[in-house]
Structures are given as structure tokens and as C-alpha cells.
Design an enzyme around this catalytic site. Sequence first.
Site, PDB file in Angstrom:
ATOM      1  N   ARG A   1      -0.037 -10.941   1.382  1.00  0.00           N
ATOM      2  CA  ARG A   1      -1.490 -11.187   1.963  1.00  0.00           C
ATOM      3  C   ARG A   1      -2.121 -12.620   1.572  1.00  0.00           C
ATOM      4  NH1 ARG A   1      -4.210  -7.328   4.772  1.00  0.00           N
ATOM      5  NH2 ARG A   1      -3.284  -5.486   4.980  1.00  0.00           N
ATOM      6  N   GLU A   2      -1.841 -12.920   0.216  1.00  0.00           N
ATOM      7  CA  GLU A   2      -2.496 -14.078  -0.142  1.00  0.00           C
ATOM      8  C   GLU A   2      -1.449 -14.950  -0.713  1.00  0.00           C
ATOM      9  OE1 GLU A   2      -5.291 -12.834  -3.356  1.00  0.00           O
ATOM     10  OE2 GLU A   2      -3.894 -11.860  -4.342  1.00  0.00           O
TER      11      GLU A   2
ATOM     12  N   ASP B   1       6.081   4.675  -6.375  1.00  0.00           N
ATOM     13  CA  ASP B   1       5.953   5.966  -5.522  1.00  0.00           C
ATOM     14  C   ASP B   1       7.388   6.545  -5.105  1.00  0.00           C
ATOM     15  OD1 ASP B   1       7.095   3.548  -3.827  1.00  0.00           O
ATOM     16  OD2 ASP B   1       5.005   3.274  -3.009  1.00  0.00           O
TER      17      ASP B   1
ATOM     18  N   CYS C   1       2.279  -7.400   5.155  1.00  0.00           N
ATOM     19  CA  CYS C   1       3.761  -7.416   5.140  1.00  0.00           C
ATOM     20  C   CYS C   1       4.557  -6.775   6.177  1.00  0.00           C
ATOM     21  CB  CYS C   1       4.306  -6.902   3.773  1.00  0.00           C
ATOM     22  SG  CYS C   1       3.582  -7.561   2.204  1.00  0.00           S
TER      23      CYS C   1
ATOM     24  N   HIS D   1       8.446  -0.612 -13.434  1.00  0.00           N
ATOM     25  CA  HIS D   1       7.783   0.066 -14.359  1.00  0.00           C
ATOM     26  C   HIS D   1       7.820   1.770 -14.246  1.00  0.00           C
ATOM     27  CE1 HIS D   1       4.749  -3.498 -13.421  1.00  0.00           C
ATOM     28  NE2 HIS D   1       5.586  -3.901 -14.366  1.00  0.00           N
TER      29      HIS D   1
ATOM     30  N   SER E   1       3.575  -8.779  -3.877  1.00  0.00           N
ATOM     31  CA  SER E   1       3.163  -8.736  -5.292  1.00  0.00           C
ATOM     32  C   SER E   1       2.340  -9.930  -5.511  1.00  0.00           C
ATOM     33  CB  SER E   1       4.347  -8.538  -6.020  1.00  0.00           C
ATOM     34  OG  SER E   1       4.126  -8.837  -7.409  1.00  0.00           O
TER      35      SER E   1
END
Length: 555
Positions: A274-275, A156, A290, A171, A249
Amino acid sequence: MIGTDPRTILKDLLPETIPPPELDDMTLWQIVINILSEPPKRKKRKDINTIEDAVKLLQECKKIIVLTGAGVSVSCGIPDFRSRDGIYARLAVDFPDLPDPQAMFDIEYFRKDPRPFFKFAKEIYPGQFQPSLCHKFIALSDKEGKLLRNYTQNIDTLEQVAGIQRIIQCHGSFATASCLICKYKVDCEAVRGDIFNQVVPRCPRCPADEPLAIMKPEIVFFGENLPEQFHRAMKYDKDEVDLLIVIGSSLKVRPVALIPSSIPHEVPQILINREPLPHLHFDVELLGDCDVIINELCHRLGGEYAKLCCNPVKLSEITEKPPRTQKELVHLSELPPTPLHISEDSSSPERTVPQDSSVIATLVDQTIKNKVDDLEVSEPKSCVEEKSQEVQTYRNVESINVENPDFKAVGSSTGDKNERTSVAETVRKCWPNRLAKEQISKRLDGNQYLFVPPNRYIFHGAEVYSDSEDDALSSSSCGSNSDSGTCQSPSLEEPLEDESEIEEFYNGLEDDADRPECAGGSGADGGDQEAVNEAIAMKQELTDVNCTPDKSEHY
């Protein structure tokens, strides 16, 4: 190696593993290469555990690598991919010939029809969004000379907007575009007009009748290599880094996913996500939204970092898991009880399968209805859709055929004791418990976070679930006396297993050309064997074994 049987090598590497006979030699060789090239797994450092340790490291370290993914841009308003009204869903309507949503990132499909990609590009094109607190935190670290490198999986360009200088876009990004034929390169502004007018941008230097003279944003597609800049930087940085921070990530896309295992293992590692990532071992795990976590770290760091804070309130730490609310307990009491049967050879109750499959269907449908009705009243639409999808899983119980000989009820006169609990019965036994799961973070008040020793912190937004016995009524649990463990769901410390990890194992088999030079190493440990065991078992169920970066990682 010509004429060598890969099964012989696999037998030496993994003596207890027997690959299915239907796997061809090419697949087996890919498994061998994957095992031998995998960096050895890092073990957690015992001397680094707390958020105070993390803050001290942030204050003292001078060569920090920050690896970022989707989570750092969630709060920026970038459109969602997978929701009911997300980009993927709309592309399916506009382009019914698109075989699957990710095909728009396949270079071969792009050459045939670039329109789906450019429709997607319009929605996230640079200039429409502002950096998050995470981006600003990294930019300040860069400004203070603490940042060695920010490796981002995102496309982005918000890192540039935030002012981050030491950036590697693993990427690619929308910042530039180049012609598929002559490689003529332009800035993103040169093709902005065409993209927003939904016109496929053409190369100004190639003949007008050249069908492939398309100006493609320099994003890494399936079938393309990562930028050479990534490999060069990683070769240098792996020996310089003194702290690794992973933010937002899932680390399932290679070769970026290999970075934590590729740097020296004594280098401290912090996860902000988050996990949890059970396939890796971080020294401190800060789980949740985050921006919420970075806000708390900025409070603790003080100085210029404190000026970045969006929320002026410093959070308070609790060490006891908050109890369920009364509403949650009432809801759990509405779950149907699991039928019990006292077996002749046991003093403990054993759950049995109702002999009529319609009973199962009725119970499941009623529970699903109650669950969804409650969600629709109490939660936003997005949450309802997400949880409804989870609840929908249990409709599959309707398809269980209780007369199937492989599905034996307790007390059946055929089959021995070990055959009594079939896969289908396990599903039936566990579905109420899975319905009872809920995020621990939803119990926290606005100014709290939970510390789970030795090194895990639960902030708002954390996707960590609880199913311990003190949280669920006995009528909706699988029971605590089972020796088999088939009903034991992952606890607070064990997040739900994600089958995409198995898929990513196979995805990684074919991406050796993209693996950075720093990702050397050899040998197979218990983790390798477990991964192979699971992977070969799932092989026939996987339909997509692409190896290049998954662009959905950005979202």
C-alpha cells in the site's frame, strides 16, 4: 574490548555524529553492533523499471522468494487491531490491567495472565477465514515450481489453507500449540474448544496444580527466538534466489526486514504494498491494494493465472496525475489563508505568527470542524475515524505559547533571522498544507492505475499523497519561495516519514540473537549515519524498545 570507550568507536564509524552524553555505554555498544552487523544497502537496478519488466521476471524466474506481511490478509476479513472498535480497544476494556495492547504478546506477561492473548486468539483462530487472491497467486507459483520459498510474517495459517507448500512462518502460527513446561505439542484442533469457550487450555500430561502447564500456540512472542527453520532456510535460499517479491509488509521487523539487503544485490526486487518503503530500493514499486495489483498481474501472465482473477477487467495505464475533483477544490478554498507579513529586508512575503494564540486556535478549530464535517458526509465511518485522527494532530497548535521566547514571530526585535522560524512556527505554517493532502489513488477511476516514472505505479488503495503546487490553492500551501525547506512536505515521490522507522532502529539494537546467519556484512554508509542521527535524537521519546517481532505487523 574491555575498557574500550564505545564513543571512540562511534567517532571512527561516524565522524560527524556526536552521541548525547546521557546515553549509557550499553546503549552505545548496541548502536556500534547494529552498524557493524547491518547488511550493506542495495541499490536499485537501472535496467528494471516497469510493470512489463515485472511480468517478464515472473514468467522467466524459477526460484522466487515471496516475503509476505499484513497486506495479503487484509481482504480476508481478519479483525482490525487499531481501529476504535478493534481488538486492542476491546482488550483495554476487558483487561484494564493490561499495560499496553502488545503486552499480550510478551512471554512474561503471558505467564502471569494468559487470558488477553486467548481472547485475541479466538478472533483470528484458524478455520474462520479464507485465503486471498495473493495467497492463491503464491500457491499457483508453488504448484508450477517457480516458488523457492514464501517467508510470511503472518500467523493466520492461510498459507496452508491456500495450499502453499514451501512456506516459512517466520513468527510462528496457530497451527500447533505446546506446553510451556514439558513442551508437549498438539494440533490446533486439540485446543480449539477451550479457546472458543474462553478457557485457558491446560497440558494433559502435566500435574493439574502446575500453574504454567499452559498450551501456548507456537507464535513467536516478545522475548522468544525465531524458529530455527527460518535461519536454516535463509542460509540456503539467499544463494539460490533469482527474484524477490515483497507483498503487503512494511519490513520494519527484524530479522525478516534484513532479507532484501541480505540476498545478492543483482537479484531483482519487486514491491507490492500500500505504501512505499523509503528505507529500501526496489526495482519496481507496485503500490496499492495487494489483491488489485495481483489481479492485474494475473491478467498479464495469462494461462492458469488468468483463471484466478476476481475482477475480469484489465486496468488501463495513465501517465498524468488526475486533477482534483471540483468538490475537492471547493473544500480547499474553505481553508483559512495563512497571514502574511512583508519583511523589511525581503521582497517576498513571509508568513508570520498571529500575536494572539487564540487566533491560531480559532483558525485550527474551524478548519478541523469543516474537515471532519465533510468527511462524515462523504466517506465511510472507518475512513472518517482514520482521517479524523490525522486532523486531530493539528489541535496541538492550540498549545503553542506565542509569548514563549523560543517562539519568535517574523519582525521580532529580538533574535537574528535564523531564529525567526522556530519549530512551533513551522508547525503553524505547515498545518493547512497537511490538511490539504489526499491520496492520489482516490482520483483514479475504477479501471485505472497511474505510472510515475521511472518505476512507481499507483493503484487503488495506494497510500501515496500529493501536495504539489498544482494540486493546492496558494492560500493553503507553504509557498514555493522558501529557501529553508522547512515547509516543504513530501511530494508524490516522497511518502510521509514514519517515526516508527526510528523506533524500529532501536528495536533492532537488541535483536542480534534473532538475526539470521545470512545477514552478515559490515560498514556504515550515509544511511547508517542518518539512522543513528535520528535515532539518538529520538531516544528519550521512545518508550518501547522491544526487539522481537511485532505481532501487529500481521495486521
